[in-house]
Design an enzyme around this catalytic site. Sequence first.
Site, PDB file in Angstrom:
ATOM      1  N   GLY A  41      28.255  57.672  26.979  1.00  0.00           N
ATOM      2  CA  GLY A  41      29.525  57.437  26.294  1.00  0.00           C
ATOM      3  C   GLY A  41      30.248  56.178  26.747  1.00  0.00           C
ATOM      4  N   THR A  42      31.538  56.128  26.439  1.00  0.00           N
ATOM      5  CA  THR A  42      32.369  54.976  26.778  1.00  0.00           C
ATOM      6  C   THR A  42      32.367  54.718  28.277  1.00  0.00           C
ATOM      7  OG1 THR A  42      33.822  55.212  24.867  1.00  0.00           O
ATOM      8  CG2 THR A  42      34.732  54.101  26.788  1.00  0.00           C
ATOM      9  N   LYS A  52      34.098  48.570  36.730  1.00  0.00           N
ATOM     10  CA  LYS A  52      34.124  48.544  38.198  1.00  0.00           C
ATOM     11  C   LYS A  52      33.111  47.543  38.738  1.00  0.00           C
ATOM     12  CE  LYS A  52      37.196  51.421  37.560  1.00  0.00           C
ATOM     13  NZ  LYS A  52      37.126  51.235  36.111  1.00  0.00           N
ATOM     14  N   GLY A 184      50.342  46.131  29.727  1.00  0.00           N
ATOM     15  CA  GLY A 184      50.328  46.116  31.185  1.00  0.00           C
ATOM     16  C   GLY A 184      50.043  47.469  31.787  1.00  0.00           C
ATOM     17  N   GLY A 185      49.165  48.244  31.136  1.00  0.00           N
ATOM     18  CA  GLY A 185      48.719  49.510  31.702  1.00  0.00           C
ATOM     19  C   GLY A 185      47.542  49.290  32.627  1.00  0.00           C
ATOM     20  N   GLU A 206      53.830  42.682  28.205  1.00  0.00           N
ATOM     21  CA  GLU A 206      54.120  44.113  28.237  1.00  0.00           C
ATOM     22  C   GLU A 206      55.468  44.385  27.565  1.00  0.00           C
ATOM     23  OE1 GLU A 206      54.519  47.750  28.244  1.00  0.00           O
ATOM     24  OE2 GLU A 206      52.635  47.134  29.181  1.00  0.00           O
ATOM     25  N   VAL A 271      46.203  48.365  24.713  1.00  0.00           N
ATOM     26  CA  VAL A 271      47.430  49.135  24.499  1.00  0.00           C
ATOM     27  C   VAL A 271      47.145  50.633  24.424  1.00  0.00           C
ATOM     28  CG1 VAL A 271      48.699  47.256  23.403  1.00  0.00           C
ATOM     29  CG2 VAL A 271      47.247  48.746  22.001  1.00  0.00           C
ATOM     30  N   ASP A 312      38.429  63.455  25.882  1.00  0.00           N
ATOM     31  CA  ASP A 312      39.517  62.647  25.342  1.00  0.00           C
ATOM     32  C   ASP A 312      40.029  63.137  24.001  1.00  0.00           C
ATOM     33  OD1 ASP A 312      39.092  61.140  27.555  1.00  0.00           O
ATOM     34  OD2 ASP A 312      38.543  59.289  26.514  1.00  0.00           O
ATOM     35  N   HIS A 444      38.798  58.467  63.365  1.00  0.00           N
ATOM     36  CA  HIS A 444      39.412  57.187  63.717  1.00  0.00           C
ATOM     37  C   HIS A 444      38.310  56.160  63.989  1.00  0.00           C
ATOM     38  CE1 HIS A 444      42.260  54.404  65.598  1.00  0.00           C
ATOM     39  NE2 HIS A 444      41.359  54.240  66.571  1.00  0.00           N
TER      40      HIS A 444
END
Length: 465
Positions: A41-42, A52, A184-185, A206, A271, A312, A444
Amino acid sequence: MKEISCKLLVIGAGPGGYVCAIRAGQLGVDTVIVEFGKPGGTCLNVGCIPSKALIHAAEEFEKIANMAGGKGPLGIAVARPTLDLSKTVAWKDGIVSRLNSGVVGLLKKAKVKTVQGWATFRDGKTVEVETETGSQVIRAEAVVIASGSVPVELPFLPFGGPVISSTDALALSEVPNKLAVVGGGYIGLELGMAFAKMGAKVTVVEALPRVLAQYDAELTRPVVKRLGELGIEVMLGAKAKGVSTKGDALLVETADGKNAKVAADKSLVTVGRKPLTEGWGLEQIDLDMAGKFIRIDEQCRTSMRGIFAIGDVTGEPMLAHRAMAQGEMVAEIVAGHKRSWDKRAIPAICFTDPELVTAGLSPDEAKALAGEIKIGHFPFAANGRAMTKQGEDGFVRIVARADNHLVLGIQAVGQGVSELAAAFGLALEMGARLEDIAGTIHAHPTQGEGFQEAALKALGHALHV
């Protein structure tokens, strides 16, 4: 016309659909999955994974560029680097191809039959699929609609030529000299920052008073600072109106109502996304809708018996991991297991620079729900691992009830904080209290120590700040 019958038909092989089909196959359910494009899919093909990859390449290029001339603080000097975006895209495509093959292999392993083509409903139990070799009718006892979503296209900025979608941006063969980003998302800023690191002059337009409006201002402040450091111009309260006749500029109405031109080789429109509900013949089955989305209950059942919907197409949050969880649940329901949606939190990540992670409620949401709250805030400027990675700008924040210290929400902003999402989600799902997190030994030196320190801070006895 060929006809086949099955117990479960899944329409769409995105993250939700293919997970649903694989799990159903594992449970011995006779399953068919229909997909028009490539499996994954998308998300896999033109979304999560390829974006990414591009973001990572941009980060690596910027690191090397900052070392040119030995100007960086690490004492590393290199020659000025160059970027061949076509090779970067080819590398990205190779990753996508391997993952495509992996999904195909997993479906085969689960004995799921895959049909390539576009499915259209005839009725609630029957679909017709247009394949390369003709029409095929599939009859099923249960159907899962997992058709996903597509980018929103503005009528005055139709995709084509200089106007591109996020899908187009991930396939460019060269870096634009000037890039205008409409929106601007998270998608716009992720890609905008990546292209800025690769050398483009980026302008973000935006309409709202601030970018990343779905997050609170404290959380986004480090991202806004980084936008300035990258030389990205941000026009707030501004509305895109179209492109110039020559296609070399974005036409904008500024916040004060004036008309302006933003020089741009490409205008990237980000958008939002909308559910893909058209072209499937949904009017033949008359499902109840929740606005533009398909209405579902806590088991992802639609208003029509035997038809489920996931991902979605069912509403926000439009996230791949939500779709996957829904798909796995529906497969088990079809197989006769007792399941329902009872998730405490769905982590969300914005892969900007620095990254953002949210899980559960924001401080304002928690206060509205629970009244008095405690907030623990720990800055990465006091975290040794963050400092060694030059990632001091950011923090971890925990929100909990004041009376019983039940953790209601966790947020973080910083370099690489996306990897903390699993810990945040687990804490909320397990019903952790501040004392649980504070009392857990965190290795740590890691940025994860900020999680423990934030809990200690909320309890009133932080150790390192």
